[in-house]
Design a protein around this motif. Structure first.
Motif, PDB file in Angstrom:
ATOM      1  N   LEU A 133       9.164  24.053  17.865  1.00 25.29           N
ATOM      2  CA  LEU A 133       9.116  23.344  19.146  1.00 25.29           C
ATOM      3  C   LEU A 133       7.682  23.291  19.703  1.00 25.29           C
ATOM      4  CD1 LEU A 133      11.775  22.448  20.586  1.00 25.29           C
ATOM      5  CD2 LEU A 133      11.498  24.445  22.067  1.00 25.29           C
ATOM      6  N   HIS A 134       7.311  22.157  20.243  1.00 23.98           N
ATOM      7  CA  HIS A 134       5.982  21.986  20.841  1.00 23.98           C
ATOM      8  C   HIS A 134       6.012  20.772  21.758  1.00 23.98           C
ATOM      9  CE1 HIS A 134       6.154  19.246  17.390  1.00 23.98           C
ATOM     10  NE2 HIS A 134       5.309  18.489  18.067  1.00 23.98           N
ATOM     11  N   ALA A 135       4.956  20.608  22.562  1.00 21.72           N
ATOM     12  CA  ALA A 135       4.737  19.360  23.311  1.00 21.72           C
ATOM     13  C   ALA A 135       3.570  18.659  22.633  1.00 21.72           C
ATOM     14  CB  ALA A 135       4.404  19.670  24.762  1.00 21.72           C
ATOM     15  N   ASP A 136       3.648  17.332  22.513  1.00 20.76           N
ATOM     16  CA  ASP A 136       2.591  16.632  21.766  1.00 20.76           C
ATOM     17  C   ASP A 136       1.246  16.631  22.490  1.00 20.76           C
ATOM     18  OD1 ASP A 136       4.056  16.186  19.522  1.00 20.76           O
ATOM     19  OD2 ASP A 136       4.689  14.161  20.072  1.00 20.76           O
ATOM     20  N   GLN A 137       1.231  16.906  23.783  1.00 18.21           N
ATOM     21  CA  GLN A 137      -0.044  16.966  24.519  1.00 18.21           C
ATOM     22  C   GLN A 137      -0.736  18.298  24.218  1.00 18.21           C
ATOM     23  OE1 GLN A 137       0.941  13.720  27.977  1.00 18.21           O
ATOM     24  NE2 GLN A 137       1.020  15.837  28.615  1.00 18.21           N
ATOM     25  N   CYS A 203      11.373   7.863  20.490  1.00 18.86           N
ATOM     26  CA  CYS A 203      10.120   7.968  21.244  1.00 18.86           C
ATOM     27  C   CYS A 203      10.201   9.104  22.246  1.00 18.86           C
ATOM     28  CB  CYS A 203       9.868   6.715  22.080  1.00 18.86           C
ATOM     29  SG  CYS A 203      10.288   5.170  21.318  1.00 18.86           S
ATOM     30  N   TRP A 204       9.065   9.770  22.472  1.00 21.39           N
ATOM     31  CA  TRP A 204       9.053  10.801  23.516  1.00 21.39           C
ATOM     32  C   TRP A 204       7.690  10.874  24.165  1.00 21.39           C
ATOM     33  CZ3 TRP A 204      10.723  11.792  18.480  1.00 21.39           C
ATOM     34  CH2 TRP A 204       9.782  12.343  17.614  1.00 21.39           C
ATOM     35  N   ASP A 205       7.692  11.431  25.364  1.00 18.63           N
ATOM     36  CA  ASP A 205       6.434  11.549  26.097  1.00 18.63           C
ATOM     37  C   ASP A 205       5.652  12.755  25.581  1.00 18.63           C
ATOM     38  OD1 ASP A 205       7.380  13.873  27.337  1.00 18.63           O
ATOM     39  OD2 ASP A 205       7.705  12.920  29.284  1.00 18.63           O
ATOM     40  N   TRP A 209       9.540  19.066  25.058  1.00 16.50           N
ATOM     41  CA  TRP A 209       9.509  20.043  23.956  1.00 16.50           C
ATOM     42  C   TRP A 209      10.410  19.569  22.827  1.00 16.50           C
ATOM     43  CZ3 TRP A 209      10.395  25.206  27.140  1.00 16.50           C
ATOM     44  CH2 TRP A 209       9.350  25.319  28.075  1.00 16.50           C
ATOM     45  N   HIS A 210       9.832  19.506  21.632  1.00 14.36           N
ATOM     46  CA  HIS A 210      10.571  18.996  20.484  1.00 14.36           C
ATOM     47  C   HIS A 210      10.010  19.582  19.195  1.00 14.36           C
ATOM     48  CE1 HIS A 210       6.984  16.576  20.605  1.00 14.36           C
ATOM     49  NE2 HIS A 210       7.168  16.339  19.316  1.00 14.36           N
ATOM     50  N   GLY A 211      10.749  19.454  18.120  1.00 13.04           N
ATOM     51  CA  GLY A 211      10.315  19.856  16.778  1.00 13.04           C
ATOM     52  C   GLY A 211      11.202  19.093  15.811  1.00 13.04           C
TER      53      GLY A 211
HETATM   54 FE   LIG Z   1       5.467  16.426  17.999  1.00 15.61          FE
END
Ligand SMILES: [Fe+2]
Ligand SMILES: O=C(O)CCC(=O)C(=O)O
Length: 286
Positions: A133-137, A203-205, A209-211
């Motif tokens: 899990l992480h945030a892309d920013q 799509c996500w901002d 939090w995603h992985g």
């Molecule tokens: Fe990502």
């Protein structure tokens, strides 16, 4: 549900356009492309799935192209291989980044003049482990700004299911506006799989939090990860080597997403590039 809010051009010049308040022209375009619910989804949950982003034939051709270009991966998440720096490696990638639905969402999420950050394909066969899990920013400190900075779109070419190794996501986690702690990353509390058919765009901002889940099915999950960022950010992939000859027969949108039409990096002995400055300031606030 309420209508999307809109703002006039004159208002934008005086005030930064708030996140999810669309210029009238953009609002009309978003509506015409049937993307209003997707924008609302992103605002509410941090992510959305755009169905039928292109024709199934186009997506099949994209999948074949990626399998032709991929090289062996060098990390556990990429066991089946990866391919990067794709923009000029096959004409299909220009079609991808100029897809009207994709472009409208990029503009909503990263403003006018948004920059192409990365075009990276991943191939994940059975047994590929989960991506944490992480945030892309990830190259921004928390708290994340109210304005979204980075927007990721995954072109889905094989159905996204939990067993198939779909993206994992915690709906609403974008509202925390920070990175997950190590404990939160491992707990994955509230995570769900993004379910999507082939030929859709997940799509996500930059804050959510995603992985992804390990792939438990036979066959490969092929995905094109397309990332855009606001014009003030440095891109991951550097396409500076693409000259005027390559750009000559390309849509104007390509020049903008490669940063050729904003004032950044173009100062000279005589100072600012004044011709490009007003438009840059305007785009940055839209
Ligand atoms: Fe990502
Ligand atoms: O492979 C996935 O499903 C998600 C990968 C990811 O984190 C991303 O593209 O930002």
């Amino acid at each position: 549900m309420s209508e999307l809010r809109t703002i006039t051009r004159a208002e934008v010049r005086e005030h930064t356009n708030p996140m999810f308040v669309l210029r009238r022209e953009l609002e009309t375009r978003v509506d015409g492309l049937g993307l209003k619910d997707n924008v609302r989804d992103i605002e509410a949950n941090g992510f959305t799935v755009v169905k039928d982003v292109a024709t199934p034939e186009f997506t099949a051709r994209l999948r074949e192209t990626i399998l032709r270009l991929k090289e062996d991966g060098d990390g556990p998440a990429w066991t089946g291989g990866a391919a990067g720096m794709l923009l000029d490696r096959d004409p299909i990638f220009v079609e991808v980044v100029t897809n009207p639905k994709l472009r409208a969402l990029v503009e909503v999420m990263c403003g006018q003049g948004a920059i192409l950050m990365q075009l990276l394909a991943s191939v994940r066969p059975k047994g590929t482990p989960a991506l944490p899990l992480h945030a892309d920013q990830n190259w921004l400190p928390a708290p994340f700004p109210e304005h979204n900075q980075i927007f990721t779109m995954c072109w889905v070419m094989d159905p996204f299911t939990r067993e198939g190794g779909a993206t994992s996501i915690i709906p609403g986690s974008h509202r925390k506006r920070r990175h997950p702690t190590n404990a939160e990353r491992d707990a994955m509390e509230g995570a769900v799989a993004i379910e999507a058919d082939a030929n859709s765009l997940a799509c996500w901002d930059g804050s959510v939090w995603h992985g992804n889940y390990p792939r438990a099915l036979e066959g490969e999950r092929v995905v094109l990860h397309i990332t855009f960022g606001r014009l003030a950010l440095r891109p991951v992939e550097n396409y500076d080597y693409l000259g005027e000859d390559w750009l000559a027969d390309k849509p104007e949108a390509l020049r903008i997403m490669l940063g050729r039409e904003d004032f950044l990096g173009k100062s000279s002995d005589s100072g600012f590039n004044f011709a490009l400055t007003p438009r840059t300031f305007d785009w940055a606030k839209n």
